[in-house]
Design a protein around this motif. Structure first.
Motif, PDB file in Angstrom:
ATOM      1  N   VAL A   1      19.492   2.981   7.916  1.00  0.00           N
ATOM      2  CA  VAL A   1      19.516   4.790   8.487  1.00  0.00           C
ATOM      3  C   VAL A   1      19.689   5.400   7.449  1.00  0.00           C
ATOM      4  CG1 VAL A   1      20.370   7.065   9.728  1.00  0.00           C
ATOM      5  CG2 VAL A   1      19.806   4.405  10.374  1.00  0.00           C
ATOM      6  N   GLN A   2      20.059   5.274   6.006  1.00  0.00           N
ATOM      7  CA  GLN A   2      19.529   6.031   4.742  1.00  0.00           C
ATOM      8  C   GLN A   2      18.832   5.686   4.550  1.00  0.00           C
ATOM      9  OE1 GLN A   2      22.487   7.583   3.580  1.00  0.00           O
ATOM     10  NE2 GLN A   2      23.424   7.388   5.449  1.00  0.00           N
ATOM     11  N   LEU A   3      18.046   4.613   4.679  1.00  0.00           N
ATOM     12  CA  LEU A   3      16.334   4.536   3.327  1.00  0.00           C
ATOM     13  C   LEU A   3      15.365   5.495   4.355  1.00  0.00           C
ATOM     14  CD1 LEU A   3      14.895   2.280   2.381  1.00  0.00           C
ATOM     15  CD2 LEU A   3      14.631   0.987   4.394  1.00  0.00           C
ATOM     16  N   TYR A   4      15.884   5.616   5.748  1.00  0.00           N
ATOM     17  CA  TYR A   4      15.283   6.248   6.498  1.00  0.00           C
ATOM     18  C   TYR A   4      15.509   7.965   5.711  1.00  0.00           C
ATOM     19  CZ  TYR A   4      13.925   9.820  10.163  1.00  0.00           C
ATOM     20  OH  TYR A   4      13.725  11.400  10.313  1.00  0.00           O
ATOM     21  N   ASN A   5      16.516   7.959   5.164  1.00  0.00           N
ATOM     22  CA  ASN A   5      16.840   9.461   4.875  1.00  0.00           C
ATOM     23  C   ASN A   5      15.673   9.888   3.534  1.00  0.00           C
ATOM     24  OD1 ASN A   5      18.909  10.086   6.794  1.00  0.00           O
ATOM     25  ND2 ASN A   5      20.457   9.490   5.805  1.00  0.00           N
ATOM     26  N   PHE A   6      16.468   8.185   2.211  1.00  0.00           N
ATOM     27  CA  PHE A   6      15.736   8.632   0.790  1.00  0.00           C
ATOM     28  C   PHE A   6      13.596   8.642   1.377  1.00  0.00           C
ATOM     29  CE2 PHE A   6      19.417   5.589   0.390  1.00  0.00           C
ATOM     30  CZ  PHE A   6      20.138   7.035   0.318  1.00  0.00           C
ATOM     31  N   PHE A   7      12.926   8.203   3.194  1.00  0.00           N
ATOM     32  CA  PHE A   7      12.420   7.979   2.398  1.00  0.00           C
ATOM     33  C   PHE A   7      11.670   8.161   3.724  1.00  0.00           C
ATOM     34  CE2 PHE A   7      13.332   5.208  -0.364  1.00  0.00           C
ATOM     35  CZ  PHE A   7      13.138   5.196  -1.590  1.00  0.00           C
ATOM     36  N   PRO A   8      11.988   9.597   4.424  1.00  0.00           N
ATOM     37  CA  PRO A   8      10.959   9.562   6.071  1.00  0.00           C
ATOM     38  C   PRO A   8       9.819   8.732   6.566  1.00  0.00           C
ATOM     39  CG  PRO A   8      12.002  11.488   4.413  1.00  0.00           C
ATOM     40  CD  PRO A   8      11.275   9.971   3.252  1.00  0.00           C
ATOM     41  N   TRP A   9       9.059   8.429   5.638  1.00  0.00           N
ATOM     42  CA  TRP A   9       7.664   8.259   6.343  1.00  0.00           C
ATOM     43  C   TRP A   9       7.921   7.122   6.622  1.00  0.00           C
ATOM     44  CZ3 TRP A   9       6.890   4.126   2.807  1.00  0.00           C
ATOM     45  CH2 TRP A   9       7.538   4.078   1.463  1.00  0.00           C
ATOM     46  N   LEU A  10       9.442   6.324   6.783  1.00  0.00           N
ATOM     47  CA  LEU A  10       9.776   4.834   6.933  1.00  0.00           C
ATOM     48  C   LEU A  10      10.113   4.364   8.563  1.00  0.00           C
ATOM     49  CD1 LEU A  10      11.436   3.376   3.677  1.00  0.00           C
ATOM     50  CD2 LEU A  10       8.760   3.151   5.388  1.00  0.00           C
ATOM     51  N   LYS A  11       9.904   5.525   9.325  1.00  0.00           N
ATOM     52  CA  LYS A  11      11.056   5.733  10.536  1.00  0.00           C
ATOM     53  C   LYS A  11       9.925   4.626  11.297  1.00  0.00           C
ATOM     54  CE  LYS A  11      11.278   8.795  14.332  1.00  0.00           C
ATOM     55  NZ  LYS A  11      12.275  10.459  14.162  1.00  0.00           N
TER      56      LYS A  11
ATOM     57  N   LEU B   1      12.212   1.456  11.109  1.00  0.00           N
ATOM     58  CA  LEU B   1      13.487   0.998  11.410  1.00  0.00           C
ATOM     59  C   LEU B   1      13.542   1.416  12.407  1.00  0.00           C
ATOM     60  CD1 LEU B   1      13.574   3.376   7.882  1.00  0.00           C
ATOM     61  CD2 LEU B   1      14.243   0.824   8.324  1.00  0.00           C
ATOM     62  N   LYS B   2      14.065   0.351  13.404  1.00  0.00           N
ATOM     63  CA  LYS B   2      14.681  -0.099  14.596  1.00  0.00           C
ATOM     64  C   LYS B   2      16.193   0.713  14.727  1.00  0.00           C
ATOM     65  CE  LYS B   2      12.984  -4.620  15.803  1.00  0.00           C
ATOM     66  NZ  LYS B   2      13.115  -5.292  16.043  1.00  0.00           N
ATOM     67  N   ASP B   3      17.251   1.124  13.988  1.00  0.00           N
ATOM     68  CA  ASP B   3      18.195   1.826  13.729  1.00  0.00           C
ATOM     69  C   ASP B   3      18.341   3.025  14.134  1.00  0.00           C
ATOM     70  OD1 ASP B   3      20.210  -0.759  13.991  1.00  0.00           O
ATOM     71  OD2 ASP B   3      20.940  -0.442  11.341  1.00  0.00           O
ATOM     72  N   VAL B   4      17.182   3.586  13.800  1.00  0.00           N
ATOM     73  CA  VAL B   4      16.588   4.680  13.288  1.00  0.00           C
ATOM     74  C   VAL B   4      16.736   5.717  14.874  1.00  0.00           C
ATOM     75  CG1 VAL B   4      15.319   6.808  12.437  1.00  0.00           C
ATOM     76  CG2 VAL B   4      15.993   4.861  11.781  1.00  0.00           C
ATOM     77  N   VAL B   5      15.550   4.607  15.905  1.00  0.00           N
ATOM     78  CA  VAL B   5      15.629   4.554  17.406  1.00  0.00           C
ATOM     79  C   VAL B   5      16.570   4.421  18.342  1.00  0.00           C
ATOM     80  CG1 VAL B   5      14.169   4.163  19.199  1.00  0.00           C
ATOM     81  CG2 VAL B   5      12.744   3.948  16.692  1.00  0.00           C
TER      82      VAL B   5
ATOM     83  N   SER C   1       0.787  -1.297  -0.011  1.00  0.00           N
ATOM     84  CA  SER C   1      -0.113  -0.139   0.212  1.00  0.00           C
ATOM     85  C   SER C   1       0.991   1.286  -0.413  1.00  0.00           C
ATOM     86  CB  SER C   1      -1.126   0.165   0.900  1.00  0.00           C
ATOM     87  OG  SER C   1      -0.613   0.063   2.340  1.00  0.00           O
ATOM     88  N   LEU C   2       2.008   1.136   0.326  1.00  0.00           N
ATOM     89  CA  LEU C   2       2.803   2.426   0.655  1.00  0.00           C
ATOM     90  C   LEU C   2       3.859   2.431  -0.770  1.00  0.00           C
ATOM     91  CD1 LEU C   2       5.047   1.205   3.870  1.00  0.00           C
ATOM     92  CD2 LEU C   2       3.234   3.429   3.287  1.00  0.00           C
ATOM     93  N   LEU C   3       4.110   1.360  -1.985  1.00  0.00           N
ATOM     94  CA  LEU C   3       4.171   1.529  -2.545  1.00  0.00           C
ATOM     95  C   LEU C   3       3.470   2.730  -3.749  1.00  0.00           C
ATOM     96  CD1 LEU C   3       6.380  -1.839  -3.218  1.00  0.00           C
ATOM     97  CD2 LEU C   3       6.832   0.717  -3.627  1.00  0.00           C
ATOM     98  N   VAL C   4       1.991   1.861  -4.179  1.00  0.00           N
ATOM     99  CA  VAL C   4       1.068   2.480  -4.209  1.00  0.00           C
ATOM    100  C   VAL C   4       1.457   4.236  -4.225  1.00  0.00           C
ATOM    101  CG1 VAL C   4      -1.688   2.655  -5.005  1.00  0.00           C
ATOM    102  CG2 VAL C   4      -0.406   0.464  -4.858  1.00  0.00           C
ATOM    103  N   ALA C   5       1.132   4.470  -3.133  1.00  0.00           N
ATOM    104  CA  ALA C   5       1.301   5.663  -2.312  1.00  0.00           C
ATOM    105  C   ALA C   5       2.115   6.171  -2.820  1.00  0.00           C
ATOM    106  CB  ALA C   5       0.613   5.722  -1.029  1.00  0.00           C
ATOM    107  N   VAL C   6       3.231   6.258  -2.665  1.00  0.00           N
ATOM    108  CA  VAL C   6       4.651   6.811  -3.069  1.00  0.00           C
ATOM    109  C   VAL C   6       4.483   6.806  -4.785  1.00  0.00           C
ATOM    110  CG1 VAL C   6       7.078   6.691  -3.116  1.00  0.00           C
ATOM    111  CG2 VAL C   6       5.773   6.095  -1.248  1.00  0.00           C
ATOM    112  N   LEU C   7       3.898   5.782  -5.354  1.00  0.00           N
ATOM    113  CA  LEU C   7       4.198   5.898  -6.966  1.00  0.00           C
ATOM    114  C   LEU C   7       3.089   6.635  -7.125  1.00  0.00           C
ATOM    115  CD1 LEU C   7       4.149   2.279  -7.925  1.00  0.00           C
ATOM    116  CD2 LEU C   7       5.920   3.928  -8.865  1.00  0.00           C
TER     117      LEU C   7
END
Length: 504
Positions: free
Chosen positions: A225-235, A238-242, A15-21
């Motif tokens: 964490v780089q994934l979070y930088n690219f897609f902040p809504w994934l926070k 992502l346990k490493d960010v926490v 569902s996230l992919l559809v919204a982002v597309l």
């Protein structure tokens, strides 16, 4: 592929992919032609929806992937990290031209989501505008006042080198991990400047602060964490960010405790360090009724965090690479020690000895070049529309000055991929400076503590090499020592152990 695999295993991805597309579709169509007529943008590989060019990057060595792409697309090219468009600058001439000759245009910092979360636009490293100018100017002035690059710092470093050697001697030539004691020693130098005092290596609060800061250096460069930088809504997923933010919170709590202790014993006539100077300046602005002063508590804490983290990791990492490379290249180590014995003998090495230690100085410079601890530098952003080398770069574009491409520029170095101290020696064996030696970056954002770091590296390295011979652990040959780097914000050596054998 690690980044992609991490993304596909997040719950609710479909569902996230559809919204982002859909968002990407509307964004692309709304932006078409918006910069038409201003000039040609830098070339680059075709980007996939959502992922951009992430699949072209080796997640363990993305800097090497960017170097390869520069061979195809040139020294100024565009790449998409997820939906984010980034311009990469490669090679000595291009990086220098941008950061030095066009310092104003390329001088702003790109503050990624994780760095904004950590700093909130305060401090030195990850701020812009008036805040950055004022905090950098104040920090640079005060660090110089408290001995950065001067005799006062030299004495502190020599004292700390003695404490470090005592720790090394306790191992009596057996194999041990150099990481923590080296990091504690280096951290004590910046602590002496900012707090006015050093800490014992066994102090639990001090150890925890250094270890958390070093862990964050590693985690911030991790794929998640780089994934979070690219897609902040994934926070939330992502346990490493926490974990990064938990470490930041705990270190800030400890720093506030140290600040409180210094505040309670503050003497405006006798400043002990950076914190005292900041507090005095803060009191003076309050008394004068100055409005909107930048000398507030948030800036103090973030300046401390920046100085503590950067002042510990970069120098400590460089020294660890240096010791590892000496164990890996015993013939180089032996030649350094022969020069130290011949020129200095048994007395303590001093900064002024550098000019008489041409080979040792060349080795230290080559360690920094090969270690390549900041392959990307820290990302910049353009402060205005820029026409650069025939290309148009829009205001607010993220720019990566690829420092690894400078330190390994084939047109500047005879053996770019080899540990070769002769890069910094002429035919007569005299030390020679190389223009393409930019481990501290260049321009407006050049490393604030460069002079201090250079002094630390020289004094710690020569003191340790004078006292010890560094070898691999028993049963491991020099050829078997692993020089694989671990990617974080900086490139650290893989976990390893060395033997520090006291020289007779």
């Amino acid at each position: 592929m690690d980044i992609l695999e991490g993304f596909l295993h997040i719950p609710g991805t479909s569902s996230l992919l559809v919204a982002v597309l859909l968002l990407l579709f509307f964004y692309l169509h709304s932006s078409v032609g918006s910069d038409r007529g201003k000039g040609e943008e830098p070339p680059g590989p075709k980007a996939l929806p959502i992922l951009g060019n992430l699949l072209l990057l080796n997640p363990k060595k993305p800097y090497e992937s960017l170097c390869e792409l520069s061979k195809r697309y040139g020294s100024v090219f565009t790449i998409h990290l997820g939906p984010k468009k980034v311009v990469v600058l490669a090679g000595y001439k291009t990086v220098k031209q941008a950061l030095v000759n066009h310092a104003e245009e390329f001088g702003d910092r790109d503050v990624t989501p994780i760095f904004y979360d950590m700093n909130k636009g305060h401090g030195i490293l990850f701020s812009n505008g008036d805040n950055w100018k004022e905090m950098r100017r104040f920090a640079l002035s005060n660090m110089r006042d408290f001995g950065m690059g001067k005799r006062r710092s030299e004495e502190k470093i020599i004292e700390e080198a003695r404490h470090l050697m005592e720790v090394f001697e306790k191992w009596q030539g057996t194999a041990f991990d150099t990481a923590q004691p080296v990091n504690y020693a280096v951290s004590n130098i910046i602590c002496g400047i900012v707090y006015g005092s050093r800490f014992e290596y066994e102090d639990p609060k001090f150890k925890a602060m250094v270890d958390r800061a070093n862990e964050n250096i590693r985690l911030v460069g991790s794929p998640s964490v780089q994934l979070y930088n690219f897609f902040p809504w994934l926070k939330p997923w992502l346990k490493d960010v926490v974990h990064v933010m938990k470490n930041v919170g705990e270190n800030i709590k400890e720093m506030k405790g140290y600040i409180k202790n210094l505040q309670d014993t503050l003497n405006p006539q006798d400043s002990r360090g950076f914190v005292d100077s900041f507090l005095i300046r803060q009191q003076n602005t309050e008394k004068s009724g100055e409005k909107d002063s930048l000398f507030h508590d948030e800036n103090l804490v973030m300046c401390l965090a920046n100085l503590f983290g950067a002042g510990t990791d970069t120098t400590g990492t460089t020294l660890r690479w240096g010791l590892l490379l000496m164990a890996k290249n015993p013939h180089v180590q032996a030649r350094v020690q022969e020069e130290l014995d011949r020129v200095i003998g048994s007395r303590q090495p001093m900064v002024e000895d550098r000019k008489s230690l041409a080979y040792t100085d060349a080795v230290i410079h080559e360690i920094q070049r090969v270690a390549n601890i900041a392959p990307f530098g820290l990302p910049h952003t353009t402060s205005c529309d820029v026409h650069f080398q025939g290309f148009f770069i829009k205001k607010g574009t993220t720019v990566i000055p690829l420092l690894t491409s400078v330190l390994k520029d084939e047109s500047e170095w005879e053996k770019p991929d080899t540990f070769h101290p002769e890069h910094f020696l002429d035919e007569q064996g005299h030390f020679v400076r190389r223009d393409a030696f930019l481990p501290f970056s260049a321009g407006r954002r050049v490393c604030l503590g460069e002079s201090l770091a250079r002094m630390e590296i020289f004094l710690f390295f020569t003191s340790l090499l004078q006292r010890f011979r560094f070898t691999p652990p028993p049963g491991i040959s020099e050829d078997e020592l692993d020089l694989t780097a671990v990617l974080g914000i900086t490139l650290n050596p893989s976990p390893h152990k060395l033997c520090a054998v006291t020289r007779c």
